[in-house]
Scaffold this active site. Structure first.
Site, mmCIF file in Angstrom:
data_model
loop_
_atom_site.group_PDB
_atom_site.id
_atom_site.type_symbol
_atom_site.label_atom_id
_atom_site.label_comp_id
_atom_site.label_asym_id
_atom_site.label_seq_id
_atom_site.Cartn_x
_atom_site.Cartn_y
_atom_site.Cartn_z
ATOM 1 N N LYS A 96 -20.070 4.969 -4.888
ATOM 2 C CA LYS A 96 -19.727 4.152 -6.120
ATOM 3 C C LYS A 96 -20.447 2.476 -5.774
ATOM 4 C CE LYS A 96 -16.186 6.625 -8.502
ATOM 5 N NZ LYS A 96 -14.893 6.756 -8.905
ATOM 6 N N VAL A 97 -19.679 1.847 -4.673
ATOM 7 C CA VAL A 97 -20.272 0.666 -4.568
ATOM 8 C C VAL A 97 -21.655 0.574 -3.888
ATOM 9 C CG1 VAL A 97 -19.550 -1.450 -3.119
ATOM 10 C CG2 VAL A 97 -17.909 -0.009 -4.037
ATOM 11 N N GLY A 98 -21.832 1.386 -2.975
ATOM 12 C CA GLY A 98 -23.199 1.031 -2.506
ATOM 13 C C GLY A 98 -24.380 1.355 -3.503
ATOM 14 N N GLY A 155 -24.076 4.212 3.123
ATOM 15 C CA GLY A 155 -23.300 4.459 1.939
ATOM 16 C C GLY A 155 -23.426 4.368 0.503
ATOM 17 N N LEU A 156 -23.894 5.310 -0.053
ATOM 18 C CA LEU A 156 -24.345 5.260 -1.562
ATOM 19 C C LEU A 156 -23.361 5.933 -2.386
ATOM 20 C CD1 LEU A 156 -28.112 6.144 -0.695
ATOM 21 C CD2 LEU A 156 -27.545 3.786 -1.329
ATOM 22 N N LYS A 202 0.916 -1.246 -0.073
ATOM 23 C CA LYS A 202 0.063 -0.099 -0.010
ATOM 24 C C LYS A 202 0.852 1.257 0.023
ATOM 25 C CE LYS A 202 -4.440 0.914 0.275
ATOM 26 N NZ LYS A 202 -5.727 0.013 -0.280
#
Length: 355
Positions: A180-182, A177-178, A77
């Site tokens: 990108k993934v949500g 959480g809405l 990382k």
């Protein structure tokens, strides 16, 4: 802190380019399975010590995520210390790319918090060891689509483990959480016939959801969401969603979401197990994204191939939950053990001399 005594990392590199303002740290936890793969986080840390602790923690997590996903990559990382809204520039990103290149492939970078596909395009002008680029630059683009698909697969596996069927029809799923993934998770759940409750801190995200998915019930915040009588709770925003306070009001049978570092402290896994909440380890659930960037880096990206590999998250999650049940341990402990066993078994092959 003492890196030698506390971290167990193979290599930690401090990168400084005063002219561009670059201050970055690259941490390579393990290359037992192959080149260390992990994103670059661009974040305004309060101190250098905080940045160092974060990169050490995240790179170790990537080693386990890549191992459990079956990838031929170790864990690494990087963090860039600064405010991406102010400090990010072409010169800084390209300077960072040159430091990545100086590691000669020991570390492969990609997007993370504060970095995007267009940033990886800039980094790629200075190094070959980058993934997550835009389609225009020959990359795979946004990885959130496959991340959400992987979350859905893990959710189905957890449902089968808990209720004897992977069918989510009629089950209530809460998405915190809405982003990108949500938002990419919503169509999968809608098609499956689930009832969806969601929240987000952004007015724009809530408005977008209301416009495109009126079937989603929006609530004020995460506190209201977790007390909504859920079958499945899916944290898809910031880390630390599962803590001593939230556990007091959590009303869900399964926790399965895309957020990184969902457990505020390791002991939360034991508490979830004690109260009968089935927790799917986050680094297993959200590994669709790293499967995509690995597919891009290892050869010409093929979405269908990457999707088939992501679909295996179902089988991986099922295996972890069954092992945890059989051994009387937590899913986190079971997942860690499987990852460590693969790193040890496959990593041993590096000692086999090739002529």
């Amino acid at each position: 802190m003492s890196i030698f005594d506390e971290s167990g990392h193979e290599q930690v590199v401090f990168c400084h380019d005063p002219d561009s303002g670059l201050r970055a740290i690259i941490a390579i936890y393990s290359t037992a399975l192959g080149p260390a793969l992990g994103g670059t986080r661009f974040y305004p840390y309060a101190s250098e010590d905080e940045a160092l602790r974060d990169v050490l923690h995240l790179s170790e997590g990537m080693a386990y995520k890549n191992a459990i996903a079956g990838l031929d990559h170790g864990g690494g990382k990087a963090v860039i210390w600064g405010d991406p809204a102010i400090d990010k520039s072409e010169a800084l990103l390209r300077a960072y790319g040159r430091f990545v290149e100086s590691l000669h492939g020991r570390y492969v970078t990609a997007c993370d918090v504060g970095t995007y596909v267009e940033d990886m395009d800039q980094v790629a002008r200075e190094t070959r060891h980058v993934s997550g680029r835009s389609p225009e630059a020959g990359g795979a683009g946004d990885s959130s689509i496959l991340t959400a698909f992987g979350v859905f697969q893990a959710m189905r596996a957890a449902a089968r483990h808990r209720w004897g069927t992977e069918d989510l029809a009629g089950k209530t799923v809460g998405i915190a959480g809405l982003g990108k993934v949500g938002r990419h998770l919503i169509p999968h759940l809608t098609e499956a016939g689930a009832n969806i409750v969601a929240c987000d801190v952004s007015d724009a995200a809530r408005a977008w959801t209301y416009e495109h998915f009126p079937n989603v019930k929006l609530v004020a915040d995460a506190d209201e969401l977790i007390a909504s009588g859920l079958h499945v709770y899916a944290p898809c925003a910031l880390g630390g969603a599962l803590n001593e306070q939230s556990l007091k009001t959590l009303d869900a049978e399964i926790v399965c979401g895309a957020a990184n570092n969902q457990l505020a402290e390791p002991g939360i896994a034991l508490e979830l197990d004690r109260t009968g909440v089935l927790y799917c380890p986050d680094y297993v659930v959200n590994s669709g994204g790293v499967i995509q960037v690995a597919d891009e880096y290892d050869g010409a990206f093929d979405f269908d191939r990457a999707k088939r590999r992501t679909e295996q998250i179902f089988a991986t999650t099922a295996r972890i939950l069954e092992r945890a049940k059989g051994e009387g341990t937590t899913p986190v402990a079971a997942a860690d053990a499987i990852a460590e066993e693969r790193m040890a078994a496959v990593g041993r092959l590096q000692r086999v001399r090739l002529f």
